[in-house]
Scaffold this motif. Sequence first.
Motif, short mmCIF file in Angstrom:
data_model
loop_
_atom_site.label_atom_id
_atom_site.label_comp_id
_atom_site.label_asym_id
_atom_site.label_seq_id
_atom_site.Cartn_x
_atom_site.Cartn_y
_atom_site.Cartn_z
N ASP A 136 0.88 -1.17 0.00
CA ASP A 136 0.00 0.00 0.00
C ASP A 136 0.93 1.23 0.00
O ASP A 136 2.12 1.12 0.30
CB ASP A 136 -0.88 -0.04 1.26
N ASP A 145 -0.04 5.13 0.95
CA ASP A 145 -0.21 6.10 2.05
C ASP A 145 -0.16 5.39 3.41
O ASP A 145 -0.98 4.51 3.68
CB ASP A 145 -1.57 6.81 1.93
N GLY A 146 0.83 5.75 4.24
CA GLY A 146 0.93 5.16 5.57
C GLY A 146 1.75 3.88 5.62
O GLY A 146 2.01 3.35 6.70
N ARG A 148 -8.99 5.54 5.83
CA ARG A 148 -7.74 4.88 5.44
C ARG A 148 -8.00 3.74 4.46
O ARG A 148 -8.79 2.85 4.74
CB ARG A 148 -7.05 4.37 6.70
N GLU A 196 -0.11 -3.62 4.47
CA GLU A 196 -1.21 -2.65 4.58
C GLU A 196 -1.27 -1.99 5.96
O GLU A 196 -0.97 -2.63 6.96
CB GLU A 196 -2.55 -3.38 4.39
N ASP A 197 -1.72 -0.74 5.98
CA ASP A 197 -1.97 -0.07 7.26
C ASP A 197 -3.47 0.20 7.46
O ASP A 197 -3.85 0.93 8.37
CB ASP A 197 -1.20 1.26 7.36
MG MG Z 1 -2.65 3.16 3.63
#
Ligand code: MG
Length: 216
Positions: A8, A10-11, A45, A169-170
């Motif tokens: 993933d 973002d983050g 998210r 993944e976050d």
């Molecule tokens: Mg993310």
Amino acid sequence: MIKAVIFDLDGVLVTTDELHFSAWKRLAEELGITGFTKADNARQRGVSRMASLEVVLEKTERKFSDEEKLALAEKKNDMYVKSLESLDKSAVLDGVFDFITYLRNNQIKTAVGSASKNTPVILKKTNLADKFDAVSCGLDTQKSKPDPEVFLIAAKKLGIEPSECVVIEDSDAGIEAAKTGGMYAVAVGEAEHNKKADISVSSIGSLNRIIEVFGR
Ligand code: MG
Ligand code: BG6
């Protein structure tokens, strides 16, 4: 057996989730919503821009037409893209560059699987653009995570079976997407305690045993 790792964005690779939060918060304030919190942001998210907008609009009684919603999403994106202007490789999270090198040295393919339509520009600005064998993002997909589409497209672009892919993944939506797509899921950061993930780590820096964990 793992042959590919799908990240993933973002983050997981970069810190841009904070910039998403600031832009959504500003949009919320412009709409007269004062209590837009990190807890609200957590539900954004991993999901698409339009799905993220719905999380903001739930906090007001006002009703918006589809056209108005598109305009609001565009307004947020303009603010977000402006905040990306100063983005550089310092936004890449700890351990990411080393982990990608480790995977490449072990002949494991790498891809990005992100809901964000800003993925190409972010990868370029952070010196990550040439680090992946494939990129699948919001520009390729019709469905938002938790649908597995974005990861299945990544696997297809890599030419690797989903059962031989590990997703990092976050977000809870992303972990569900990976599992529905028949992939392994590693939860990091904000998703660390997600029970559906195969393993959880606090950061990518702690993943250097990934090959021993999943086998090859
Ligand atoms: Mg993310
Ligand atoms: C995801 C973020 O990576 O991308 C979401 O976690 C965001 O919060 C989504 O809404 C879509 O991003 P963009 O850049 O296309 O608006």
